[in-house]
Write an enzyme that holds these catalytic residues in place. Structure first.
Site, short mmCIF file in Angstrom:
data_model
loop_
_atom_site.label_atom_id
_atom_site.label_comp_id
_atom_site.label_asym_id
_atom_site.label_seq_id
_atom_site.Cartn_x
_atom_site.Cartn_y
_atom_site.Cartn_z
N GLU A 40 0.88 -1.17 0.00
CA GLU A 40 0.00 0.00 0.00
C GLU A 40 0.92 1.22 0.00
O GLU A 40 1.80 1.32 0.85
CB GLU A 40 -0.88 -0.02 1.25
CG GLU A 40 -1.87 1.12 1.23
CD GLU A 40 -2.77 1.19 2.45
OE1 GLU A 40 -2.61 0.37 3.37
OE2 GLU A 40 -3.63 2.09 2.46
N ARG B 278 4.82 -13.33 9.80
CA ARG B 278 5.16 -11.93 9.89
C ARG B 278 6.49 -11.82 10.62
O ARG B 278 6.80 -12.63 11.48
CB ARG B 278 4.06 -11.25 10.72
CG ARG B 278 3.92 -9.80 10.49
CD ARG B 278 2.88 -9.21 11.41
NE ARG B 278 3.15 -7.79 11.48
CZ ARG B 278 2.78 -6.94 10.53
NH1 ARG B 278 2.10 -7.36 9.49
NH2 ARG B 278 3.09 -5.67 10.62
N LYS C 166 3.52 1.17 9.62
CA LYS C 166 3.67 2.43 8.89
C LYS C 166 3.03 3.58 9.63
O LYS C 166 3.53 4.70 9.60
CB LYS C 166 3.08 2.27 7.49
CG LYS C 166 4.05 1.59 6.54
CD LYS C 166 3.52 1.53 5.14
CE LYS C 166 2.47 0.45 5.04
NZ LYS C 166 2.13 0.11 3.65
P1 ATP Z 1 2.10 -1.86 8.04
O1 ATP Z 1 1.50 -2.56 9.20
O2 ATP Z 1 3.52 -1.48 8.25
O3 ATP Z 1 1.27 -0.73 7.57
P2 ATP Z 1 0.98 -3.40 5.95
O4 ATP Z 1 0.85 -4.85 6.01
O5 ATP Z 1 -0.26 -2.65 6.18
O6 ATP Z 1 2.15 -2.96 6.91
P3 ATP Z 1 1.33 -3.29 3.12
O7 ATP Z 1 1.95 -2.24 2.29
O8 ATP Z 1 -0.10 -3.57 2.96
O9 ATP Z 1 1.63 -2.89 4.62
O10 ATP Z 1 2.16 -4.62 3.02
C1 ATP Z 1 2.73 -5.14 1.85
C2 ATP Z 1 3.10 -6.57 2.08
O11 ATP Z 1 4.06 -6.67 3.13
C3 ATP Z 1 1.93 -7.41 2.51
O12 ATP Z 1 1.99 -8.62 1.80
C4 ATP Z 1 2.15 -7.62 3.98
O13 ATP Z 1 1.58 -8.83 4.41
C5 ATP Z 1 3.65 -7.63 4.07
N1 ATP Z 1 4.14 -7.27 5.40
C6 ATP Z 1 3.91 -6.13 6.07
N2 ATP Z 1 4.52 -6.13 7.27
C7 ATP Z 1 5.16 -7.32 7.36
C8 ATP Z 1 5.99 -7.95 8.36
N3 ATP Z 1 6.27 -7.35 9.52
N4 ATP Z 1 6.51 -9.17 8.10
C9 ATP Z 1 6.24 -9.78 6.93
N5 ATP Z 1 5.48 -9.26 5.96
C10 ATP Z 1 4.93 -8.06 6.16
MG MG Z 2 -1.93 -3.52 4.30
MG MG Z 3 -0.63 -3.15 8.75
#
Ligand code: ATP
Ligand code: MG
Ligand code: MG
Length: 535
Positions: A32, A253, A263
């Protein structure tokens, strides 16, 4: 290039595989664009890349999951593209969920027409309560005509429309709460960074992800474990719309101790000016850890080794930095720096009268790194901490030079600082055996070269709490003092170092050049953790 090294480096074989790969493999990384990539995202990106490009001859899609105009920005999107490239990841195709807004709208219409989705204006708290307790919404059995009419109002973004949302009609009381009529469309009046004001309502991730995965030909959708409850919902959407199935592959994760990987929280620290920016060396962003001195090869190896683990663990940074050390140690040129405030002047009897320089290898075990100049004279600087350990007439080794006797140790006359050594007299004994001495010390000639002023910066964790809970707020666990600067003098070769160079100051540690030397301005170098200490 990063790939090759990770594969061939010792112990870096990753035994991870997907099922049902006979008809090809298409994976996708769906960020995102609401922040810069952090090390958690790196795991998702590297795994997708590994399957698509290393393990199978497949295709990698980078799909911007841009369905929430409240959080997304062009700036983040550009940074994500750059950071992927930095990690050696080259998607075969880049797409945007927003490219599919029209299709998604049509699919939602279809769901409503089939009686598989309905419009709801239940107030948020009530809806939460009903979902939790397995109670139906009053609107659940509204007619298709009414639902379509409300959806149209939502589309127009009318005063009436914005009160409504669309929910998939899956179940009221399924034990898996993710299956209790999830919301799939919601209004948002803000302008979208790609589609502008064309849309007043946006599809929810749970709805668009399976659909766009299916439409784009994704064969294996990698998702973090905490989505597991939502996997049946993912399958339900595709089945309801009679779309091609996609296989889900769960992975753990990645979390680190004393680290926010959210984020939202990282954005807050940037916006409040608590850090220097998204590339702050204390930040767990790709830019941050690179600036701290992490190499991409080490990052790849570290992450892919975690690959198949499904345990959600709180990793320690120690192993991460130890992996990095394995990569930098063989290629980091060796230099010398002596702390400015603690330098002890020493005269060297037996040294040639006129200062001179000699060429020495930058790295004894890696001659490919070339040579550096070492200056010799009868006036040198030694670290106070070394000088304080010397015994009268002890034989010591001056690294890169030879042995010497400590002939005179002068101490401070001030009774409060009596242990402080104020000057030394050494006498060269070059035929002495360096294996027989206890102390091999670093030193710097103040003649025959111009010592280069440097600022050495060390950092501590931004956060004081080992394990971060989901609702821990930043302000409660911020470490007030995380930056430590020392001024030092370095050998003349340091003047030629460029930003991003990684070196070792012998007996001090590894450093990355953050600002190169310019006359009148010291070079700034960041200490690179090695995994030995807690930092
Ligand atoms: P955040 O919680 O930092 O906002 P998010 O999951 O909302 O992270 P996205 O941009 O939607 O952020 O994530 C892109 C990809 O990265 C997704 O496939 C998500 O599952 C993966 N991802 C995000 N954080 C982690 C993590 N700590 N470990 C492994 N994969 C992750
Ligand atoms: Mg997300
Ligand atoms: Mg998230």
């Amino acid at each position: 290039q990063a790939k090759k090294t990770a594969k061939s480096s010792e112990g870096a074989s990753y035994d991870i595989a997907l099922h049902n790969t006979e008809k090809g493999v298409v994976t996708r990384f769906p960020p995102e664009p609401s922040g810069y990539l952090h090390i958690g995202h790196a795991k998702a990106a590297l795994l997708n890349d590994y399957f698509a490009h290393e393990k199978y001859q497949g295709t990698l899609i980078c799909r911007f999951d841009d369905t929430n105009p409240s959080k997304e920005k062009e700036e983040f999107q550009d940074a994500i593209v750059e950071d992927l490239a930095l990690m050696g990841i080259r998607p075969d195709k880049t797409s945007y969920t927003s490219d599919y807004f029209e299709e998604l709208y049509q699919y939602c219409l279809e769901m409503i027409r089939m009686g598989k989705a309905y419009a709801d204006d239940t107030e948020q708290e009530t809806m939460k309560h009903q979902r939790w307790n397995g109670l139906p919404s009053e609107r659940r059995d509204a007619s298709v005509e009414d639902n379509l009419a409300h959806f149209e109002e939502m589309k127009q973004g009318t005063e009436e429309g914005v009160r409504w949302c669309i929910r998939a009609k899956i179940s009221v009381d399924n034990p898996n709460k993710a299956m209790r009529d999830p919301v799939i469309y919601r209004c948002n009046p803000l302008s979208h960074h790609r589609t502008g004001n064309k849309w007043k309502m946006y599809p929810i991730y749970d709805f668009c992800c399976p659909i766009v995965d299916s439409l784009e030909g994704v064969t294996h959708a990698l998702r973090t474990i905490e989505y597991r409850d939502r996997n049946p919902q993912y399958d339900w959407m595709l089945e309801a719309l009679n779309l091609r199935k996609v296989q889900i592959w769960d992975f753990a994760r990645m979390n680190f101790i004393r680290t926010f990987l959210s984020k939202r929280k990282l954005t807050k620290l940037v916006d409040e000016g608590r850090v220097w920016g998204w590339d702050d060396p204390r930040f767990p962003t790709i830019r941050g850890i690179r600036r701290r001195g992490m190499t991409i090869d080490a990052l790849r190896e570290f992450i892919l080794k975690q690959g198949p683990s499904r345990n959600i663990v709180n990793l320690d940074w120690t192993l991460f930095w130890a992996t990095n050390k394995k990569y930098i140690d063989p290629v980091a040129p060796r230099h010398t720096a002596i702390s400015k405030d603690h330098a002890v002047p020493a005269t060297v009897k037996g040294a040639r009268l006129a200062p001179y320089t000699e060429d020495k290898p930058k790295h004894i075990k890696n001659l490919d790194l070339g040579i550096k100049k070492v200056a010799y004279s009868d006036t040198i600087l030694i670290e106070q901490s070394d000088a304080q350990t010397f015994q009268q007439d002890e034989e010591i080794t001056l690294m890169n030079w030879g042995n010497a006797y400590v002939r005179k140790i002068s101490h401070s006359l001030n009774p409060l600082t009596r242990s402080t050594v104020t000057s030394l007299e050494l006498e060269l004994h070059l035929q002495g055996d360096f294996k027989a001495t206890k102390q091999k010390i670093t030193w710097l000639s103040t003649k025959g070269q111009e010592p280069i002023p440097v600022e050495l910066v060390d950092f501590d964790y931004l956060i004081t709490k080992d394990i971060i809970e989901k609702d821990d707020e930043i302000d409660e666990c911020l470490n007030p003092h995380t930056e430590f600067r020392t001024e030092a003098l370095a050998d003349c070769n340091v003047a030629d170092l460029k930003v991003d160079d990684i070196i070792q100051f012998e007996r001090k540690g590894y450093f990355r050049v953050d600002r190169a030397f310019k006359h009148g301005e010291p070079a700034v170098l960041f200490n690179i953790p090695t995994g030995r200490a807690t930092k």
